[in-house]
Design an enzyme around this catalytic site. Structure first.
Site, PDB file in Angstrom:
ATOM      1  N   MET A  30       0.851  -1.191   0.000  1.00 22.97           N
ATOM      2  CA  MET A  30       0.000   0.000   0.000  1.00 22.97           C
ATOM      3  C   MET A  30       0.893   1.250   0.000  1.00 22.97           C
ATOM      4  O   MET A  30       0.461   2.340   0.389  1.00 22.97           O
ATOM      5  CB  MET A  30      -0.947  -0.009   1.198  1.00 22.97           C
ATOM      6  CG  MET A  30      -1.918  -1.198   1.125  1.00 22.97           C
ATOM      7  SD  MET A  30      -3.460  -0.954   2.011  1.00 22.97           S
ATOM      8  CE  MET A  30      -2.872  -0.746   3.662  1.00 22.97           C
ATOM      9  N   HIS A  34       9.039   0.986   3.245  1.00 23.95           N
ATOM     10  CA  HIS A  34      10.093   1.016   4.261  1.00 23.95           C
ATOM     11  C   HIS A  34      10.980  -0.213   4.068  1.00 23.95           C
ATOM     12  O   HIS A  34      10.743  -1.020   3.149  1.00 23.95           O
ATOM     13  CB  HIS A  34       9.492   1.073   5.668  1.00 23.95           C
ATOM     14  CG  HIS A  34       8.477  -0.001   5.938  1.00 23.95           C
ATOM     15  ND1 HIS A  34       8.799  -1.333   5.993  1.00 23.95           N
ATOM     16  CD2 HIS A  34       7.134   0.070   6.130  1.00 23.95           C
ATOM     17  CE1 HIS A  34       7.717  -2.038   6.236  1.00 23.95           C
ATOM     18  NE2 HIS A  34       6.681  -1.215   6.310  1.00 23.95           N
ATOM     19  N   GLY A  36      11.156  -2.965   5.411  1.00 23.04           N
ATOM     20  CA  GLY A  36      10.458  -4.252   5.356  1.00 23.04           C
ATOM     21  C   GLY A  36      10.043  -4.579   3.921  1.00 23.04           C
ATOM     22  O   GLY A  36      10.270  -5.686   3.423  1.00 23.04           O
ATOM     23  N   HIS A  37       9.449  -3.586   3.242  1.00 23.86           N
ATOM     24  CA  HIS A  37       9.065  -3.794   1.836  1.00 23.86           C
ATOM     25  C   HIS A  37      10.322  -4.040   0.984  1.00 23.86           C
ATOM     26  O   HIS A  37      10.309  -4.888   0.089  1.00 23.86           O
ATOM     27  CB  HIS A  37       8.368  -2.550   1.273  1.00 23.86           C
ATOM     28  CG  HIS A  37       7.082  -2.212   1.933  1.00 23.86           C
ATOM     29  ND1 HIS A  37       6.900  -1.070   2.668  1.00 23.86           N
ATOM     30  CD2 HIS A  37       5.891  -2.858   1.963  1.00 23.86           C
ATOM     31  CE1 HIS A  37       5.659  -1.013   3.110  1.00 23.86           C
ATOM     32  NE2 HIS A  37       5.025  -2.094   2.710  1.00 23.86           N
ATOM     33  N   GLN A  61     -10.324  -2.520   2.529  1.00 22.15           N
ATOM     34  CA  GLN A  61      -9.816  -3.215   3.718  1.00 22.15           C
ATOM     35  C   GLN A  61      -9.780  -2.309   4.945  1.00 22.15           C
ATOM     36  O   GLN A  61      -9.293  -2.708   5.995  1.00 22.15           O
ATOM     37  CB  GLN A  61      -8.455  -3.848   3.451  1.00 22.15           C
ATOM     38  CG  GLN A  61      -7.299  -2.896   3.225  1.00 22.15           C
ATOM     39  CD  GLN A  61      -6.045  -3.636   2.772  1.00 22.15           C
ATOM     40  OE1 GLN A  61      -5.922  -4.056   1.628  1.00 22.15           O
ATOM     41  NE2 GLN A  61      -5.093  -3.810   3.683  1.00 22.15           N
TER      42      GLN A  61
END
Ligand code: PAF
Length: 281
Positions: A30, A34, A36-37, A61
């Protein structure tokens, strides 16, 4: 790197890539990317020949009163980050392409959708499963990567892929944490300095539960209590839930035998944070 905005263009690109026998990897996001992505993207670069990152803040969602409007958005920055990792396509579809007027078809992964996050956020996983199926149909990847931070989402999407006979491999990659142990999340940018400090109690709570198990605790309620006590000692956090469940059924664990998911959700101010650890005794 190409930026593709339309579903028909994405399908055509993927058709051509597949025709050359190349393997497509998708990282659905989305945005507000960061580390993590980025770890998911790096792994996809290893697993596929052609990497697509999708950026779409999916309205279906988010429940009423949730943070759809306030969700961080910065497509130019996301595009720079993707280009720096040699992503092939940034797919940032238009809402009207994904939810055509009158669209009334939804994907419901029964049972799994109503536990944990689903109990706190009714309808959330119907939105997630539906958008992910649409993204898979638009991009036609061979493999798609999701983060373990959203453990329930990953379990549910693997089940959807299996149940709907999808021709895609779903890979789930480890949580990336900041130096204070807090799991990286796009929502972290909304934490004040004080809330961020308080959020460090979340990974500490997970470690406390693991430590209880290491010292012989085998009663699920006591393992949960070990985590909850750490969270409740932090006045800036409000606990939504701490749950210990079976990793396949997401039903509450009656014992510590088998693979268990210890999952927590807390509010730090207005920001909702989730984290988890998988425990095998
Ligand atoms: O994990 C997320 O960012 C979202 O839930 C996803 C999978 C991109 C679907 O909107």
């Amino acid at each position: 790197m190409d930026i593709v905005r339309r579903v028909h263009s994405m399908k055509e690109t993927s058709r051509q890539v597949r025709a050359k026998g190349r393997r497509i990897g998708l990282v659905p996001t989305m945005g507000a990317l960061h580390e993590g992505h980025l770890s998911l993207i790096r792994r996809m670069k290893e697993m596929a020949d052609f990497v697509v990152v999708s950026v779409f803040v999916n309205p279906s969602q988010f429940g009423p009163g949730e943070d759809f409007e306030a969700y961080p958005r910065d497509l130019p920055r996301d595009a720079d980050l993707c280009a720096s990792l040699a992503v092939d396509v940034l797919f940032a579809p238009e809402e009207g392409d994904l939810y055509a007027e009158g669209a009334c078809t939804w994907v419901e992964v029964e049972g799994l959708s109503s536990r944990l996050e689903g109990a706190s956020r009714p309808g959330h996983f119907r939105g997630v499963a539906t958008i992910v199926l649409k993204l898979l149909n638009a991009v036609q990847p061979h493999v798609a990567a999701f983060g373990q931070k959203d453990a329930q989402q990953a379990i549910l999407l693997q089940r959807m892929a299996r149940d709907l006979l999808l021709d895609v491999e779903i890979v789930v990659l480890p949580i990336v944490r900041g130096e204070d142990g807090v799991a990286l999340s796009s929502r972290n940018v909304r934490l004040s300095a004080e809330e961020r400090r308080a959020a460090a109690a979340i990974p500490r709570a997970l470690r406390a539960a693991e430590a209880a198990i290491e010292t012989g605790e085998r009663e699920p309620a006591k393992v949960i209590e070990a985590a909850r006590a750490v969270l409740e000692a932090e006045s800036l956090l409000r606990v939504d839930y701490v749950d210990l469940v079976d990793t396949e059924t997401l039903q509450p664990a009656a014992s510590m035998e088998g693979e268990r998911l210890l999952s927590v959700a807390v509010f730090a101010g207005r920001t909702r944070l989730i984290d988890n650890t998988v425990i095998t005794v």
